[in-house]
Write a protein that holds these residues in place. Structure first.
Motif, PDB file in Angstrom:
ATOM      1  N   TYR A 234     -12.302  15.506 -14.073  1.00 45.96           N
ATOM      2  CA  TYR A 234     -12.057  14.208 -13.423  1.00 45.96           C
ATOM      3  C   TYR A 234     -12.068  14.417 -11.915  1.00 45.96           C
ATOM      4  O   TYR A 234     -11.224  15.136 -11.369  1.00 45.96           O
ATOM      5  N   THR A 235     -13.026  13.807 -11.222  1.00 46.64           N
ATOM      6  CA  THR A 235     -13.177  14.042  -9.786  1.00 46.64           C
ATOM      7  C   THR A 235     -13.837  12.843  -9.123  1.00 46.64           C
ATOM      8  O   THR A 235     -14.577  12.080  -9.766  1.00 46.64           O
ATOM      9  N   ASP A 236     -13.579  12.677  -7.809  1.00 47.29           N
ATOM     10  CA  ASP A 236     -14.249  11.630  -7.037  1.00 47.29           C
ATOM     11  C   ASP A 236     -15.326  12.200  -6.119  1.00 47.29           C
ATOM     12  O   ASP A 236     -15.889  11.492  -5.286  1.00 47.29           O
ATOM     13  N   LEU A 237     -15.628  13.494  -6.262  1.00 43.58           N
ATOM     14  CA  LEU A 237     -16.564  14.148  -5.342  1.00 43.58           C
ATOM     15  C   LEU A 237     -17.948  13.515  -5.352  1.00 43.58           C
ATOM     16  O   LEU A 237     -18.559  13.327  -4.300  1.00 43.58           O
ATOM     17  N   PHE A 238     -18.463  13.179  -6.521  1.00 38.66           N
ATOM     18  CA  PHE A 238     -19.886  12.885  -6.645  1.00 38.66           C
ATOM     19  C   PHE A 238     -20.285  11.463  -6.279  1.00 38.66           C
ATOM     20  O   PHE A 238     -21.441  11.220  -5.918  1.00 38.66           O
ATOM     21  N   THR A 239     -19.357  10.508  -6.329  1.00 37.11           N
ATOM     22  CA  THR A 239     -19.697   9.138  -5.946  1.00 37.11           C
ATOM     23  C   THR A 239     -18.677   8.500  -5.021  1.00 37.11           C
ATOM     24  O   THR A 239     -18.879   7.386  -4.550  1.00 37.11           O
ATOM     25  N   GLY A 240     -17.555   9.162  -4.800  1.00 33.05           N
ATOM     26  CA  GLY A 240     -16.490   8.561  -4.020  1.00 33.05           C
ATOM     27  C   GLY A 240     -15.491   7.809  -4.874  1.00 33.05           C
ATOM     28  O   GLY A 240     -14.453   7.362  -4.379  1.00 33.05           O
ATOM     29  N   VAL A 241     -15.787   7.631  -6.152  1.00 32.86           N
ATOM     30  CA  VAL A 241     -14.883   6.999  -7.108  1.00 32.86           C
ATOM     31  C   VAL A 241     -14.620   7.998  -8.231  1.00 32.86           C
ATOM     32  O   VAL A 241     -15.540   8.677  -8.698  1.00 32.86           O
ATOM     33  N   HIS A 242     -13.373   8.095  -8.675  1.00 31.54           N
ATOM     34  CA  HIS A 242     -13.040   9.067  -9.716  1.00 31.54           C
ATOM     35  C   HIS A 242     -13.793   8.783 -11.016  1.00 31.54           C
ATOM     36  O   HIS A 242     -13.913   7.642 -11.442  1.00 31.54           O
TER      37      HIS A 242
END
Length: 320
Positions: A234-242
């Motif tokens: 679970y991360t927001d790195l790739f689109t800016g949204v988790h």
């Protein structure tokens, strides 16, 4: 709880197949609808923009023909996902085209869909909006949406932080309209559980990636079969949204899934790499926490058959 008239008597199962970026295409949508669940696709999957009309023409024509051939069969309507965000420069064009083709359901994401609601309601269409919290749910209802899709923790792609067992009852406290539940729903038993806690419909994405019709690379489908719930990051790195992504695809991009930097929501561009050179959805593969329940690659019709059998079995277990 309630089900819109548009869906009554037209579903084999109380399921909407989630629109998946890149993955969902006319082959998959038609197979899902003819199997008895709502099929959907993101408008942005039809590229360049003139291709969207080709897709709408084909889906509409083939579903009409299927209903004419089998008038008693539960052939479901279809849906188109609209990304309501400044980075989507096609939004007005795509909404107008959906109005022209009288698309039965439009699924909206990210921001309040006031203009989409107005366009859809002009021809009798429905709008279901993705939300992850109470604030967004209330804003969507102010816009006049016809149902709320609660994108809960564990859902593939962009997802919220709350369990469906927390979010559904809280929204039911002030809203008695259609609720569609999303988050680790990969079996017929989970569909029944979603209904038991207060949802009308279940939202299923990841299980349909591992289908013959899905526009996913063979390596993507194989990675799903090899993964378990513990392989979801679970991360927001790739689109800016988790969102939730397959660990193996993050590692293949040369990144450490356990030490990812934070993303920047201000630079969000749907389908972009966000704060990473690896591109979301193309290089970094979305998947939900229910991925461990996928055993093989089947046709969409076989997946719906299996879900229906699991759903019936779960009901029998509870009745016993």
């Amino acid at each position: 709880m309630s089900l819109p008239n548009l869906l009554q008597g037209r579903l084999r199962l109380p399921v909407i197949a989630a629109p998946m970026f890149i993955v969902s295409n006319p082959d998959l949508v038609i197979a899902q609808c003819t199997a008895g669940v709502v099929g959907s696709f993101p408008a942005l999957n039809a590229r360049p923009e003139h291709v969207l009309e080709e897709w709408l023409e084909r889906i509409t024509t083939e579903l009409d023909a299927a209903r004419a051939a089998e008038p008693e069969a539960p052939i479901a309507p279809f849906a188109v996902n609209q990304i309501v965000h400044a980075s989507n420069q096609r939004l007005a064009h795509d909404v107008e085209l959906c109005a022209r083709y009288r698309v039965p359901i439009q699924i909206t994401s990210l921001r309040a869909p006031d203009a989409v609601v107005e366009a859809a309601h002009s021809y009798g269409g429905l709008v279901f909006h993705d939300v992850t919290n109470i604030k967004h749910a209330k804003r969507a209802l102010q816009a006049g949406v016809d149902g709320l899709i609660l994108v809960c923790h564990g859902a593939g792609g962009h997802a919220g932080r709350l369990s469906p067992f927390a979010l559904i009852p809280e929204i039911r406290a002030f809203y008695d309209g259609p609720i569609i539940a999303s988050g680790s729903i990969a079996s017929g038993g989970a569909v029944l559980a979603a209904q038991a806690v207060g949802a009308d419909l279940a939202y299923i994405g990841t299980r349909f990636i591992a289908t013959e019709e899905a526009n996913a690379a063979p390596e993507y489908k194989a990675a799903l079969l090899a993964a378990s719930g513990e392989d979801i990051v679970y991360t927001d790195l790739f689109t800016g949204v988790h969102g939730n992504y397959l660990r193996s695809s993050i590692e293949a991009a040369g990144l450490d899934p356990d030490n990812l930097p934070a993303g920047d929501k201000n630079t969000m561009d749907f389908g972009s790499g966000g704060a990473s050179s690896a591109k979301a959805w193309r290089d970094i593969w979305g998947a939900g926490q229910g991925v461990g329940q996928i055993g093989d690659v089947q046709s969409a019709a076989q997946v719906v058959d299996a879900l229906a059998a699991e759903y019936a079995s779960a009901r029998q277990r509870l009745a016993a």
